[in-house]
Design a protein around this motif. Structure first.
Motif, PDB file in Angstrom:
ATOM      1  N   TYR A 187       0.847  -1.188   0.000  1.00  0.00           N
ATOM      2  CA  TYR A 187       0.000   0.000   0.000  1.00  0.00           C
ATOM      3  C   TYR A 187       0.886   1.242   0.000  1.00  0.00           C
ATOM      4  O   TYR A 187       2.023   1.216   0.452  1.00  0.00           O
ATOM      5  CB  TYR A 187      -0.855   0.081   1.269  1.00  0.00           C
ATOM      6  CG  TYR A 187      -1.859  -1.012   1.477  1.00  0.00           C
ATOM      7  CD1 TYR A 187      -1.503  -2.206   2.118  1.00  0.00           C
ATOM      8  CD2 TYR A 187      -3.184  -0.849   1.079  1.00  0.00           C
ATOM      9  CE1 TYR A 187      -2.438  -3.199   2.340  1.00  0.00           C
ATOM     10  CE2 TYR A 187      -4.127  -1.844   1.308  1.00  0.00           C
ATOM     11  CZ  TYR A 187      -3.741  -3.010   1.939  1.00  0.00           C
ATOM     12  OH  TYR A 187      -4.675  -3.996   2.164  1.00  0.00           O
ATOM     13  N   VAL A 218      -8.604 -12.919   6.988  1.00  0.00           N
ATOM     14  CA  VAL A 218      -8.643 -11.678   6.222  1.00  0.00           C
ATOM     15  C   VAL A 218      -7.899 -10.561   6.921  1.00  0.00           C
ATOM     16  O   VAL A 218      -7.685  -9.506   6.361  1.00  0.00           O
ATOM     17  CB  VAL A 218     -10.092 -11.254   5.931  1.00  0.00           C
ATOM     18  CG1 VAL A 218     -10.827 -12.350   5.192  1.00  0.00           C
ATOM     19  CG2 VAL A 218     -10.826 -10.935   7.228  1.00  0.00           C
ATOM     20  N   VAL A 219      -7.525 -10.793   8.158  1.00  0.00           N
ATOM     21  CA  VAL A 219      -6.816  -9.767   8.898  1.00  0.00           C
ATOM     22  C   VAL A 219      -5.440  -9.572   8.305  1.00  0.00           C
ATOM     23  O   VAL A 219      -4.723 -10.535   8.055  1.00  0.00           O
ATOM     24  CB  VAL A 219      -6.683 -10.153  10.378  1.00  0.00           C
ATOM     25  CG1 VAL A 219      -5.824  -9.136  11.106  1.00  0.00           C
ATOM     26  CG2 VAL A 219      -8.052 -10.265  11.007  1.00  0.00           C
ATOM     27  N   SER A 220      -5.078  -8.330   8.089  1.00  0.00           N
ATOM     28  CA  SER A 220      -3.748  -8.006   7.583  1.00  0.00           C
ATOM     29  C   SER A 220      -2.899  -7.404   8.689  1.00  0.00           C
ATOM     30  O   SER A 220      -3.371  -6.589   9.478  1.00  0.00           O
ATOM     31  CB  SER A 220      -3.844  -7.011   6.427  1.00  0.00           C
ATOM     32  OG  SER A 220      -4.359  -7.643   5.277  1.00  0.00           O
ATOM     33  N   TYR A 221      -1.644  -7.825   8.714  1.00  0.00           N
ATOM     34  CA  TYR A 221      -0.668  -7.309   9.668  1.00  0.00           C
ATOM     35  C   TYR A 221       0.332  -6.469   8.892  1.00  0.00           C
ATOM     36  O   TYR A 221       0.858  -6.909   7.875  1.00  0.00           O
ATOM     37  CB  TYR A 221       0.034  -8.461  10.381  1.00  0.00           C
ATOM     38  CG  TYR A 221      -0.917  -9.341  11.149  1.00  0.00           C
ATOM     39  CD1 TYR A 221      -1.490 -10.460  10.560  1.00  0.00           C
ATOM     40  CD2 TYR A 221      -1.261  -9.030  12.460  1.00  0.00           C
ATOM     41  CE1 TYR A 221      -2.388 -11.259  11.258  1.00  0.00           C
ATOM     42  CE2 TYR A 221      -2.149  -9.829  13.166  1.00  0.00           C
ATOM     43  CZ  TYR A 221      -2.712 -10.941  12.562  1.00  0.00           C
ATOM     44  OH  TYR A 221      -3.595 -11.713  13.253  1.00  0.00           O
ATOM     45  N   SER A 270     -16.586  -8.632   6.201  1.00  0.00           N
ATOM     46  CA  SER A 270     -15.918  -8.504   7.495  1.00  0.00           C
ATOM     47  C   SER A 270     -15.407  -7.088   7.629  1.00  0.00           C
ATOM     48  O   SER A 270     -15.073  -6.444   6.629  1.00  0.00           O
ATOM     49  CB  SER A 270     -14.733  -9.482   7.583  1.00  0.00           C
ATOM     50  OG  SER A 270     -15.117 -10.777   7.197  1.00  0.00           O
ATOM     51  N   PHE A 287     -13.048  -4.178  10.104  1.00  0.00           N
ATOM     52  CA  PHE A 287     -11.916  -4.083  11.011  1.00  0.00           C
ATOM     53  C   PHE A 287     -11.684  -2.634  11.402  1.00  0.00           C
ATOM     54  O   PHE A 287     -11.929  -1.707  10.608  1.00  0.00           O
ATOM     55  CB  PHE A 287     -10.651  -4.628  10.330  1.00  0.00           C
ATOM     56  CG  PHE A 287     -10.816  -6.032   9.831  1.00  0.00           C
ATOM     57  CD1 PHE A 287     -11.302  -6.267   8.545  1.00  0.00           C
ATOM     58  CD2 PHE A 287     -10.535  -7.111  10.635  1.00  0.00           C
ATOM     59  CE1 PHE A 287     -11.492  -7.559   8.084  1.00  0.00           C
ATOM     60  CE2 PHE A 287     -10.721  -8.405  10.184  1.00  0.00           C
ATOM     61  CZ  PHE A 287     -11.196  -8.628   8.908  1.00  0.00           C
ATOM     62  N   TYR A 305      -8.475  -0.362  12.737  1.00  0.00           N
ATOM     63  CA  TYR A 305      -7.040  -0.258  12.971  1.00  0.00           C
ATOM     64  C   TYR A 305      -6.760   1.082  13.643  1.00  0.00           C
ATOM     65  O   TYR A 305      -7.383   2.100  13.325  1.00  0.00           O
ATOM     66  CB  TYR A 305      -6.263  -0.306  11.654  1.00  0.00           C
ATOM     67  CG  TYR A 305      -6.150  -1.674  11.017  1.00  0.00           C
ATOM     68  CD1 TYR A 305      -7.191  -2.192  10.259  1.00  0.00           C
ATOM     69  CD2 TYR A 305      -4.999  -2.430  11.159  1.00  0.00           C
ATOM     70  CE1 TYR A 305      -7.087  -3.438   9.664  1.00  0.00           C
ATOM     71  CE2 TYR A 305      -4.875  -3.683  10.556  1.00  0.00           C
ATOM     72  CZ  TYR A 305      -5.936  -4.167   9.813  1.00  0.00           C
ATOM     73  OH  TYR A 305      -5.821  -5.401   9.214  1.00  0.00           O
ATOM     74  N   LEU A 321      -4.088  -3.626  14.220  1.00  0.00           N
ATOM     75  CA  LEU A 321      -5.463  -4.083  14.369  1.00  0.00           C
ATOM     76  C   LEU A 321      -5.895  -4.002  15.827  1.00  0.00           C
ATOM     77  O   LEU A 321      -5.181  -4.463  16.720  1.00  0.00           O
ATOM     78  CB  LEU A 321      -5.581  -5.525  13.886  1.00  0.00           C
ATOM     79  CG  LEU A 321      -6.963  -6.145  14.001  1.00  0.00           C
ATOM     80  CD1 LEU A 321      -7.894  -5.544  12.948  1.00  0.00           C
ATOM     81  CD2 LEU A 321      -6.891  -7.659  13.831  1.00  0.00           C
ATOM     82  N   TYR A 350     -17.703  -9.445  12.437  1.00  0.00           N
ATOM     83  CA  TYR A 350     -18.138 -10.175  11.257  1.00  0.00           C
ATOM     84  C   TYR A 350     -19.658 -10.287  11.140  1.00  0.00           C
ATOM     85  O   TYR A 350     -20.185 -10.566  10.075  1.00  0.00           O
ATOM     86  CB  TYR A 350     -17.543 -11.591  11.269  1.00  0.00           C
ATOM     87  CG  TYR A 350     -16.035 -11.601  11.391  1.00  0.00           C
ATOM     88  CD1 TYR A 350     -15.424 -11.847  12.610  1.00  0.00           C
ATOM     89  CD2 TYR A 350     -15.239 -11.349  10.281  1.00  0.00           C
ATOM     90  CE1 TYR A 350     -14.037 -11.844  12.719  1.00  0.00           C
ATOM     91  CE2 TYR A 350     -13.858 -11.348  10.382  1.00  0.00           C
ATOM     92  CZ  TYR A 350     -13.262 -11.606  11.596  1.00  0.00           C
ATOM     93  OH  TYR A 350     -11.900 -11.595  11.692  1.00  0.00           O
ATOM     94  N   LEU A 386      -8.600   3.803  11.593  1.00  0.00           N
ATOM     95  CA  LEU A 386      -8.957   3.423  10.232  1.00  0.00           C
ATOM     96  C   LEU A 386      -9.997   2.312  10.261  1.00  0.00           C
ATOM     97  O   LEU A 386      -9.811   1.300  10.939  1.00  0.00           O
ATOM     98  CB  LEU A 386      -7.727   2.916   9.475  1.00  0.00           C
ATOM     99  CG  LEU A 386      -6.516   3.839   9.403  1.00  0.00           C
ATOM    100  CD1 LEU A 386      -5.351   3.122   8.731  1.00  0.00           C
ATOM    101  CD2 LEU A 386      -6.854   5.094   8.644  1.00  0.00           C
ATOM    102  N   TYR A 403     -13.749  -5.843   4.251  1.00  0.00           N
ATOM    103  CA  TYR A 403     -13.191  -6.904   3.411  1.00  0.00           C
ATOM    104  C   TYR A 403     -14.255  -7.383   2.444  1.00  0.00           C
ATOM    105  O   TYR A 403     -15.382  -7.691   2.829  1.00  0.00           O
ATOM    106  CB  TYR A 403     -12.723  -8.069   4.265  1.00  0.00           C
ATOM    107  CG  TYR A 403     -12.109  -9.183   3.449  1.00  0.00           C
ATOM    108  CD1 TYR A 403     -12.847 -10.305   3.099  1.00  0.00           C
ATOM    109  CD2 TYR A 403     -10.791  -9.091   3.019  1.00  0.00           C
ATOM    110  CE1 TYR A 403     -12.284 -11.308   2.342  1.00  0.00           C
ATOM    111  CE2 TYR A 403     -10.218 -10.096   2.254  1.00  0.00           C
ATOM    112  CZ  TYR A 403     -10.968 -11.212   1.920  1.00  0.00           C
ATOM    113  OH  TYR A 403     -10.415 -12.196   1.163  1.00  0.00           O
ATOM    114  N   LEU A 453      -8.875  -5.794   1.447  1.00  0.00           N
ATOM    115  CA  LEU A 453      -9.412  -4.807   2.381  1.00  0.00           C
ATOM    116  C   LEU A 453      -9.528  -3.458   1.688  1.00  0.00           C
ATOM    117  O   LEU A 453      -8.618  -3.041   0.981  1.00  0.00           O
ATOM    118  CB  LEU A 453      -8.483  -4.662   3.581  1.00  0.00           C
ATOM    119  CG  LEU A 453      -8.486  -5.762   4.645  1.00  0.00           C
ATOM    120  CD1 LEU A 453      -7.383  -5.495   5.651  1.00  0.00           C
ATOM    121  CD2 LEU A 453      -9.826  -5.832   5.334  1.00  0.00           C
TER     122      LEU A 453
END
Lengths: 112, 109
Positions: A35, A99-102, B32, B34, B36, B46, B51, B88, B92, B97
């Motif tokens: 990104y 689906v979680v991004s780190y 989903s 999220f 952040y 995160l 969900y 943020l 998804y 995302l």
């Protein structure tokens, strides 16, 4: 803990230079993402990869390319850097079934 | 165009108050969601995922999802100055995302 590392925190390059940004993750994640983040524009996806040697264009791929020769490493390449590519670059990874991004710590690139 | 929208803020709240951060999304196929947190000069981390419709609580944080209204929110109870950051919202859909531009939260003593 998931660890995503990026090769540089700060980078200064000149217009026309070829720039390599590297990202390494240690969690055996299948998915990796690049990104860029700019004030007022948020996070924008450049490229992503679901597997070794696989790559998919994101929303703003122009001027960039990527390489994924090994599962843990995803490189972003600016073939000929331009001033409008000055930005914060963030790498992220995620597992195949999540689906979680780190995110990595980011590279702040300045192109002069 | 798949979008996630947030008010950029800043949202200023006193220490100890409840901070309410909101987010709307345009794609009903989003599955989903999220939240952040991003401190200045740092990368996003995160803090919450949700969900299904309803509330999800984790410590001082509560995420709320209303798919019919395409609305996601984050409540921070007993806000602390250390909560001052940009938050943020992300949705998804299919394979990636989509992030909002973030809301800056300022908690003053």
């Amino acid at each position: 803990d998931v660890k995503v590392t990026q090769s540089s925190r700060y980078l200064v390059k000149r217009t026309g230079e070829k720039v390599f940004l590297e990202c390494v993750q240690d969690m055996d994640h299948e998915n990796m993402f690049w990104y860029r983040q700019d004030p007022g524009l948020g996070l924008r996806l450049i490229y992503f990869s679901y597997d070794v040697k696989m790559k998919e264009k994101g929303d703003i791929p122009e001027g960039y390319s990527v390489s994924r020769e090994k599962k843990e490493r995803f490189s972003l390449i600016l073939e000929s850097a331009s001033t409008n590519q000055t930005s914060m670059y963030l790498c992220a990874s995620s597992g195949a079934l999540e689906v979680v991004s780190y995110f990595g710590p980011g590279t702040r690139l300045t192109v002069l | 165009q798949k979008e996630v929208e947030q008010n950029s803020g800043p949202l200023s709240v006193p220490e100890g108050a409840i901070a309410s951060l909101n987010c709307t999304y345009s794609d009903r196929g989003s599955q989903s969601f999220f939240w952040y947190r991003q401190y200045s000069g740092k990368s996003p981390e995160l803090i919450m995922s949700i969900y299904s419709n309803g509330d999800k609580e984790d410590g001082r944080f509560t995420a709320q999802l209303n798919k019919a209204s395409q609305y996601v929110s984050l409540l921070i109870r007993d806000s602390q100055p250390s909560d001052s950051a940009t938050y943020l919202c992300a949705a998804y859909n299919t394979d990636k995302l989509i992030f909002g531009t973030g809301t800056r939260l300022q908690v003053f003593p």
